[in-house]
Enzyme design. Sequence first.
Site, mmCIF file in Angstrom:
data_model
loop_
_atom_site.group_PDB
_atom_site.id
_atom_site.type_symbol
_atom_site.label_atom_id
_atom_site.label_comp_id
_atom_site.label_asym_id
_atom_site.label_seq_id
_atom_site.Cartn_x
_atom_site.Cartn_y
_atom_site.Cartn_z
ATOM 1 N N GLY A 190 114.910 73.780 31.252
ATOM 2 C CA GLY A 190 114.939 72.580 30.407
ATOM 3 C C GLY A 190 114.230 72.777 29.078
ATOM 4 N N GLY A 191 113.323 71.835 28.787
ATOM 5 C CA GLY A 191 112.604 71.895 27.520
ATOM 6 C C GLY A 191 111.788 73.160 27.362
ATOM 7 N N GLY A 425 133.495 96.881 3.373
ATOM 8 C CA GLY A 425 132.666 95.682 3.221
ATOM 9 C C GLY A 425 131.251 95.913 3.705
ATOM 10 N N ALA A 426 131.101 96.808 4.666
ATOM 11 C CA ALA A 426 129.762 97.069 5.203
ATOM 12 C C ALA A 426 128.855 97.674 4.127
ATOM 13 C CB ALA A 426 129.857 97.979 6.414
HETATM 14 C C1 HXC Z 1 107.640 67.996 38.278
HETATM 15 C C2 HXC Z 1 107.812 70.133 39.070
HETATM 16 C C3 HXC Z 1 108.853 70.405 38.148
HETATM 17 C C4 HXC Z 1 109.250 69.370 37.254
HETATM 18 C C5 HXC Z 1 108.493 72.185 39.304
HETATM 19 N N1 HXC Z 1 107.641 71.256 39.762
HETATM 20 N N2 HXC Z 1 109.249 71.679 38.326
HETATM 21 N N3 HXC Z 1 107.223 68.935 39.123
HETATM 22 N N4 HXC Z 1 108.614 68.191 37.361
HETATM 23 N N5 HXC Z 1 110.183 69.574 36.343
HETATM 24 C C6 HXC Z 1 106.650 71.432 40.809
HETATM 25 C C7 HXC Z 1 107.267 71.570 42.188
HETATM 26 O O1 HXC Z 1 107.476 70.292 42.737
HETATM 27 C C8 HXC Z 1 106.175 72.338 42.922
HETATM 28 O O2 HXC Z 1 105.132 71.438 43.257
HETATM 29 C C9 HXC Z 1 105.629 73.247 41.857
HETATM 30 O O3 HXC Z 1 105.993 72.643 40.598
HETATM 31 C C10 HXC Z 1 106.216 74.629 41.906
HETATM 32 O O4 HXC Z 1 107.641 74.531 41.928
HETATM 33 P P1 HXC Z 1 108.560 75.342 42.945
HETATM 34 O O5 HXC Z 1 109.905 74.732 42.882
HETATM 35 O O6 HXC Z 1 107.869 75.436 44.262
HETATM 36 O O7 HXC Z 1 108.544 76.799 42.290
HETATM 37 P P2 HXC Z 1 109.726 77.846 42.165
HETATM 38 O O8 HXC Z 1 110.408 77.982 43.487
HETATM 39 O O9 HXC Z 1 109.124 79.049 41.571
HETATM 40 O O10 HXC Z 1 110.778 77.219 41.152
HETATM 41 C C11 HXC Z 1 110.393 76.979 39.833
HETATM 42 C C12 HXC Z 1 111.522 76.183 39.111
HETATM 43 C C13 HXC Z 1 111.896 74.946 39.962
HETATM 44 C C14 HXC Z 1 112.739 77.099 38.953
HETATM 45 C C15 HXC Z 1 110.999 75.829 37.726
HETATM 46 O O11 HXC Z 1 110.699 74.262 40.316
HETATM 47 C C16 HXC Z 1 112.813 74.008 39.265
HETATM 48 O O12 HXC Z 1 114.021 74.233 39.203
HETATM 49 N N6 HXC Z 1 112.240 72.891 38.763
HETATM 50 C C17 HXC Z 1 113.022 71.861 38.117
HETATM 51 C C18 HXC Z 1 113.572 72.328 36.823
HETATM 52 C C19 HXC Z 1 114.243 71.231 36.056
HETATM 53 O O13 HXC Z 1 115.405 70.898 36.317
HETATM 54 N N7 HXC Z 1 113.488 70.574 35.144
HETATM 55 C C20 HXC Z 1 113.901 69.450 34.352
HETATM 56 C C21 HXC Z 1 114.582 69.998 33.135
HETATM 57 S S1 HXC Z 1 115.113 68.752 32.064
HETATM 58 P P3 HXC Z 1 104.188 71.676 44.536
HETATM 59 O O14 HXC Z 1 103.373 70.451 44.603
HETATM 60 O O15 HXC Z 1 105.107 71.886 45.681
HETATM 61 O O16 HXC Z 1 103.399 72.917 44.205
HETATM 62 C C22 HXC Z 1 114.219 68.961 30.686
HETATM 63 C C23 HXC Z 1 114.665 68.088 29.558
HETATM 64 C C24 HXC Z 1 114.219 68.603 28.225
HETATM 65 O O17 HXC Z 1 113.331 69.721 30.630
HETATM 66 C C25 HXC Z 1 115.230 68.374 27.148
HETATM 67 C C26 HXC Z 1 115.993 69.626 26.797
HETATM 68 C C27 HXC Z 1 116.854 69.495 25.558
#
Ligand code: HXC
Length: 531
Positions: A190-191, A425-426
Amino acid sequence: MTAAALVLITRPDGTQPDRQMKHILEALEQRRQGARLGGGQGRIDAQHKRGKLTARERIGLLLDKGSFEEFDMFVQHRCADFGMDKGEKIPGDGVVTGWGTVNGRTVFVFAKDFTVFGGSLSETHAQKITKIQDMALKNRAPIIGLFDAGGARIQEGVAALGGYGEVFQRNVLASGVIPQISVIMGPCAGGDVYSPAMTDFIFMVRDTSYMFVTGPDVVKTVTNETVTAEELGGASVHTTKSSIADRAYDNDVEALLQMRRLIDFLPASNTDEVPEWPSFQDSDSADMSLDTLVPDNPNKPYDIKELILKTVDEGDFFEIQEAHARNIVTGFGRIEGRTVGVVANQPMVLAGVLDADASRKAARFVRFCDCFNIPIVTFVDVPGFLPGTAQEYGGLIKHGAKLLFAYAEATVPKVTVITRKAFGGAYDVMASKHLRGDINLAWPTAQIAVMGAKGAVEIIFRQDIANPAKIAERTKEYEDRFLSPFVAAERGYIDEVIMPHSTRRRVARVLAMLRNKELENPWKKHDNIPL
Ligand code: HXC
């Protein structure tokens, strides 16, 4: 009582604070120690088990010892949704921010703490980052983000999205004013990939870092595609295929030490001069081996990196995008202690041809150099643009135009050395005289022409194609007349034909002469580079 607290309560002058003060100081130290633990020892151990350092350990390696000044250590999230008001509130809220020095020069830094909600960004976490971004911009110093984070904090919804918006806006305002560097050191989504994408450079760590807009689970749900994190956004994908990342390193330590090396090459801002470090290599000495670098056979490759390493101080070259579009080489070196950006066609890969990827790669690098007053040294050995449907369908015209545009708009000192081919051109594109190349040099082996002899003769003497003797005669005629630097030199397009062995000395003298160069483009809001 902790060891650190004991140190604190005996003041540097050896005196002891009174009893009440001692309590206050101890309480502060305890709060600090709690904050330094982030998401707790269990999560720190898990981080280490994955081969990753913690946010604070990373900052400790990146900055000069003892130089880190931390801000907002006690900031906490304010979210009350999804039980967040009842859960643990961790001081620092998933990001460590502050400033310090790299070899004595100020840099601002933020490091995502994966042990706290996966380093995800809340409203308050975003405010910590934007505070640092504002400080870096106001004080005109580079900003380095160490990323290990899962994007927007899901529990905070639009407050987190708004936070990212604020970060993105500042990325854009700082672009071209201060260097912005992102190091991806864990799974990022994401961000936490979009903000890096707007910075100047992205570096990754092999096997522990990933970049994707959405992770493999979401991909499976939406597209039914099964893919691993590595296949979706590992370092090898982003340094070779997508070109999102500029380089990858084997571990956190190597990545951070290389960032220190990179910072040494960069000016602090667009109003600062390039840094100057002591140089230990005489620039007057000749390197006779360069006289035989170009092979007799014009179709035989040679390694342009040999010329680069023999031109820059002590052979110290920081290559950017080493693994992508290897037919062009880009990177930073120093000449007489001052940073230069080097762009060079690489005859070892696809004969150094310009294709869409090489054009985009070099265009971005040239624009970075121009933003930050870094002179550009261009080594040319290019047989032209790569023909074919794959390139045309892939937008070669527009991508090639990016490089042309970038060189043409650049006002920094531009020194060009043509070692062999500069065809079609290069020739124009590669910092030619016509694109305001300041000093254009050529080796005697240079061949500056519309195309190679065979292709040229087969077009202009098509009627003789069945007569090999005549074609051979015409080819020789063409080679004698055009495949040299002298037709261009006769017109002043080449300022001088130089001995290869004198390249370092020549380039150094030219750069010294151009030190006070002043050139301005007409006023405009901004240009409209073919994106
Ligand atoms: C809250 C989060 C989180 C999130 C991870 N955690 N991502 N908490 N918000 N976005 C927490 C998990 O709940 C977990 O908590 C701890 O962080 C570790 O995560 P795991 O999943 O256990 O780790 P891992 O298996 O290594 O996976 C990492 C990851 C995955 C690939 C980043 O967590 C994931 O896919 N997270 C979501 C990603 C996502 O979709 N984010 C939103 C994007 S939208 P605990 O308590 O269990 O330790 C965005 C919008 C921005 O960003 C705008 C863009 C233009």
